[in-house]
Design an enzyme around this catalytic site. Sequence first.
Site, PDB file in Angstrom:
ATOM      1  N   GLU A  22       0.845  -1.204   0.000  1.00  0.00           N
ATOM      2  CA  GLU A  22       0.000   0.000   0.000  1.00  0.00           C
ATOM      3  C   GLU A  22       0.878   1.251   0.000  1.00  0.00           C
ATOM      4  O   GLU A  22       0.731   2.177   0.798  1.00  0.00           O
ATOM      5  CB  GLU A  22      -0.954   0.011   1.207  1.00  0.00           C
ATOM      6  CG  GLU A  22      -2.223   0.811   0.992  1.00  0.00           C
ATOM      7  CD  GLU A  22      -3.119   0.860   2.216  1.00  0.00           C
ATOM      8  OE1 GLU A  22      -2.772   1.503   3.220  1.00  0.00           O
ATOM      9  OE2 GLU A  22      -4.191   0.225   2.173  1.00  0.00           O
TER      10      GLU A  22
ATOM     11  N   GLU B  50      -0.055   9.751   9.648  1.00  0.00           N
ATOM     12  CA  GLU B  50       0.067   8.713   8.622  1.00  0.00           C
ATOM     13  C   GLU B  50       0.730   9.203   7.342  1.00  0.00           C
ATOM     14  O   GLU B  50       1.498   8.471   6.720  1.00  0.00           O
ATOM     15  CB  GLU B  50      -1.307   8.111   8.315  1.00  0.00           C
ATOM     16  CG  GLU B  50      -1.903   7.280   9.454  1.00  0.00           C
ATOM     17  CD  GLU B  50      -2.627   8.099  10.513  1.00  0.00           C
ATOM     18  OE1 GLU B  50      -2.723   9.338  10.378  1.00  0.00           O
ATOM     19  OE2 GLU B  50      -3.111   7.502  11.492  1.00  0.00           O
TER      20      GLU B  50
ATOM     21  N   HIS C  23     -14.420   2.772  18.060  1.00  0.00           N
ATOM     22  CA  HIS C  23     -12.994   2.474  18.241  1.00  0.00           C
ATOM     23  C   HIS C  23     -12.675   2.492  19.742  1.00  0.00           C
ATOM     24  O   HIS C  23     -13.305   3.238  20.505  1.00  0.00           O
ATOM     25  CB  HIS C  23     -12.201   3.564  17.509  1.00  0.00           C
ATOM     26  CG  HIS C  23     -10.733   3.309  17.372  1.00  0.00           C
ATOM     27  ND1 HIS C  23      -9.856   3.391  18.417  1.00  0.00           N
ATOM     28  CD2 HIS C  23      -9.980   2.971  16.296  1.00  0.00           C
ATOM     29  CE1 HIS C  23      -8.631   3.125  18.003  1.00  0.00           C
ATOM     30  NE2 HIS C  23      -8.679   2.859  16.707  1.00  0.00           N
TER      31      HIS C  23
HETATM   32  C1  UD1 Z   1      -3.739   3.617  14.851  1.00  0.00           C
HETATM   33  C2  UD1 Z   1      -2.877   4.177  13.722  1.00  0.00           C
HETATM   34  C3  UD1 Z   1      -3.771   4.702  12.608  1.00  0.00           C
HETATM   35  C4  UD1 Z   1      -4.779   3.651  12.160  1.00  0.00           C
HETATM   36  C5  UD1 Z   1      -5.547   3.120  13.358  1.00  0.00           C
HETATM   37  C6  UD1 Z   1      -6.451   1.994  12.946  1.00  0.00           C
HETATM   38  C7  UD1 Z   1      -0.752   5.273  14.373  1.00  0.00           C
HETATM   39  C8  UD1 Z   1      -0.115   6.507  14.866  1.00  0.00           C
HETATM   40  N1  UD1 Z   1      -2.096   5.324  14.232  1.00  0.00           N
HETATM   41  O1  UD1 Z   1      -4.487   4.694  15.383  1.00  0.00           O
HETATM   42  O2  UD1 Z   1      -2.969   5.071  11.496  1.00  0.00           O
HETATM   43  O3  UD1 Z   1      -5.673   4.241  11.245  1.00  0.00           O
HETATM   44  O4  UD1 Z   1      -4.609   2.629  14.338  1.00  0.00           O
HETATM   45  O5  UD1 Z   1      -7.434   1.762  13.918  1.00  0.00           O
HETATM   46  O6  UD1 Z   1      -0.077   4.314  14.128  1.00  0.00           O
HETATM   47  N2  UD1 Z   1      -6.927   0.985  22.030  1.00  0.00           N
HETATM   48  C9  UD1 Z   1      -7.249  -0.081  22.873  1.00  0.00           C
HETATM   49  N3  UD1 Z   1      -7.160  -1.359  22.393  1.00  0.00           N
HETATM   50  C10 UD1 Z   1      -6.787  -1.637  21.118  1.00  0.00           C
HETATM   51  C11 UD1 Z   1      -6.456  -0.561  20.275  1.00  0.00           C
HETATM   52  C12 UD1 Z   1      -6.535   0.727  20.747  1.00  0.00           C
HETATM   53  O7  UD1 Z   1      -7.605   0.127  24.015  1.00  0.00           O
HETATM   54  O8  UD1 Z   1      -6.764  -2.824  20.727  1.00  0.00           O
HETATM   55  C13 UD1 Z   1      -7.020   2.380  22.547  1.00  0.00           C
HETATM   56  C14 UD1 Z   1      -5.891   2.721  23.518  1.00  0.00           C
HETATM   57  O9  UD1 Z   1      -6.372   3.554  24.503  1.00  0.00           O
HETATM   58  C15 UD1 Z   1      -4.902   3.459  22.624  1.00  0.00           C
HETATM   59  C16 UD1 Z   1      -5.845   4.202  21.708  1.00  0.00           C
HETATM   60  O10 UD1 Z   1      -6.914   3.291  21.470  1.00  0.00           O
HETATM   61  O11 UD1 Z   1      -4.060   4.305  23.364  1.00  0.00           O
HETATM   62  C17 UD1 Z   1      -5.232   4.621  20.404  1.00  0.00           C
HETATM   63  O12 UD1 Z   1      -4.523   3.555  19.778  1.00  0.00           O
HETATM   64  P1  UD1 Z   1      -3.252   3.878  18.839  1.00  0.00           P
HETATM   65  O13 UD1 Z   1      -2.736   2.612  18.230  1.00  0.00           O
HETATM   66  O14 UD1 Z   1      -2.264   4.714  19.576  1.00  0.00           O
HETATM   67  O15 UD1 Z   1      -3.835   4.807  17.728  1.00  0.00           O
HETATM   68  P2  UD1 Z   1      -5.119   4.656  16.820  1.00  0.00           P
HETATM   69  O16 UD1 Z   1      -5.878   5.926  16.952  1.00  0.00           O
HETATM   70  O17 UD1 Z   1      -5.781   3.366  17.079  1.00  0.00           O
HETATM   71  N1  UDP Z   2     -13.196  -2.774  10.967  1.00  0.00           N
HETATM   72  C1  UDP Z   2     -13.532  -3.863  11.775  1.00  0.00           C
HETATM   73  N2  UDP Z   2     -14.358  -3.657  12.855  1.00  0.00           N
HETATM   74  C2  UDP Z   2     -14.841  -2.424  13.181  1.00  0.00           C
HETATM   75  C3  UDP Z   2     -14.465  -1.322  12.376  1.00  0.00           C
HETATM   76  C4  UDP Z   2     -13.640  -1.539  11.286  1.00  0.00           C
HETATM   77  O1  UDP Z   2     -13.123  -4.991  11.508  1.00  0.00           O
HETATM   78  O2  UDP Z   2     -15.599  -2.318  14.169  1.00  0.00           O
HETATM   79  C5  UDP Z   2     -12.292  -2.997   9.809  1.00  0.00           C
HETATM   80  C6  UDP Z   2     -12.748  -2.409   8.494  1.00  0.00           C
HETATM   81  O3  UDP Z   2     -13.508  -3.349   7.753  1.00  0.00           O
HETATM   82  C7  UDP Z   2     -11.453  -2.055   7.791  1.00  0.00           C
HETATM   83  C8  UDP Z   2     -10.505  -1.771   8.927  1.00  0.00           C
HETATM   84  O4  UDP Z   2     -11.084  -2.336  10.104  1.00  0.00           O
HETATM   85  O5  UDP Z   2     -10.925  -3.138   7.057  1.00  0.00           O
HETATM   86  C9  UDP Z   2     -10.339  -0.289   9.092  1.00  0.00           C
HETATM   87  O6  UDP Z   2      -9.718  -0.039  10.286  1.00  0.00           O
HETATM   88  P1  UDP Z   2      -9.635   1.412  10.926  1.00  0.00           P
HETATM   89  O7  UDP Z   2     -10.795   2.233  10.488  1.00  0.00           O
HETATM   90  O8  UDP Z   2      -9.417   1.194  12.376  1.00  0.00           O
HETATM   91  O9  UDP Z   2      -8.272   1.965  10.336  1.00  0.00           O
HETATM   92  P2  UDP Z   2      -7.877   2.757   9.004  1.00  0.00           P
HETATM   93  O10 UDP Z   2      -8.353   1.963   7.836  1.00  0.00           O
HETATM   94  O11 UDP Z   2      -8.510   4.105   9.100  1.00  0.00           O
HETATM   95  O12 UDP Z   2      -6.389   2.834   9.070  1.00  0.00           O
END
Ligand code: UD1
Ligand code: UDP
Length: 377
Positions: free
Chosen positions: A120, A134, A244
Amino acid sequence: MSKLKVMTVFGTRPEGIKMAPIIKVMEKTCEIENIICITAQHREMLDQVLNLFEIQPHYDLNIFKPGQSLTEITVRALEGLERVIEKEKPHVLLVQGDTSTVFAGALAAFYQKVKIGHVEAGLRSGNLYSPYPEEANRKLTGILTDFHFAPTKTNRDNLLKEGYPEEKIFITGNTVIDALQYAVREDYTFDLQLLNDIDYQNKKVILLTSHRRENIGKPMENIFKAVNEIALKNEDVEVVFPIHLNPKVREIANKVFHGNSRVHLIEPLDYEPFTNLMAKSYLVVTDSGGLQEEAPSLGKPVLVVRRETERPEGIEAGTAKLVGTDYENIYREIDILIKDEGEYKMMANAVNPYGDGKASERIVDILLKHGMDQLEG
Ligand code: UD1
Ligand code: UDP
């Protein structure tokens, strides 16, 4: 026979979803030994993907901490990866997308002079702060990359414009379409009864997701307020929002949607129920990257609640619209799509600007051809 040793590194939900089909193809390819290392930047949200695709990582760095900062993610991933790469000495390290895990993975490989494949590659919004961080992660990863796997021609052109040599760029399609074909089924029933009880024929179901860092605060509040008002004013609308796990997102969602019975706030769904829910929905409102790719493929109009997008293909194809983060505009655009059948039909076309479901096979073929050349050379 010497095998090509590939290390796949990923850490978040979308990386897992988009890397899984490549791992599945590699598992069937006897010339490749695949070592899987997850950073687990996400924990629960990644584990559900591993379960669905039956992936057992060889290494789990388990770096996740609630409330983690960008620096923490990067440093912890970089440190953990150094040890794993030193031990395994892969020929190629594969990363996918634009998260902090991706950048740390590429940097850790570069430090040990391991070739890098970027899945990608070449997506650009043109604004370093949107999506944040990103856009920067993609550009920083690009500099270190040996094999740029660009989903579309537009992505390839972006890389050419930045001066990357043509022979290092490969148009493959996006592996998200490969994953989608694995998950969506006509006769799907949900484990969550609430989702079976929704009348998808007679209600206009809006699937909402939002999590982008640059939207947290006022923009996210605007998005949620617009959707909330639409649901209050239209009896035939129901909203499903799998929130999320980020507590900052949850706080805003709980505040804005409080008391609205036509808005269902639910836990993040596993990939299979999520994509099947999308397939049954009327409209998608999102700031997600992956959803902008999946919705067009399922023929669902998608309103992109962001100022810029690095995925213009869905917009050019007519299934996606970039509507920004101002309340009035979002409200108006949703209102049009729920009331104007003509407008809706114009957007509800299944198109596939992001791939044909064979991206993973192409990526593995390219790795084999070019990686093996290097092994032998
Ligand atoms: C991250 C990525 C973003 C991607 C997104 C997909 C970076 C900087 N950001 O953002 O590019 O689009 O993932 O969803 O790499 N948390 C949990 N459990 C989990 C995951 C997240 O509790 O399994 C909560 C935590 O409080 C964590 C917060 O979500 O601190 C944010 O997670 P983080 O990975 O830092 O950033 P995302 O906003 O999820
Ligand atoms: N997705 C999922 N469960 C959810 C929301 C999203 O499996 O409750 C999947 C969705 O189909 C897509 C991916 O997660 O393939 C997108 O993830 P996210 O929006 O967290 O990240 P981004 O694509 O913005 O990086």
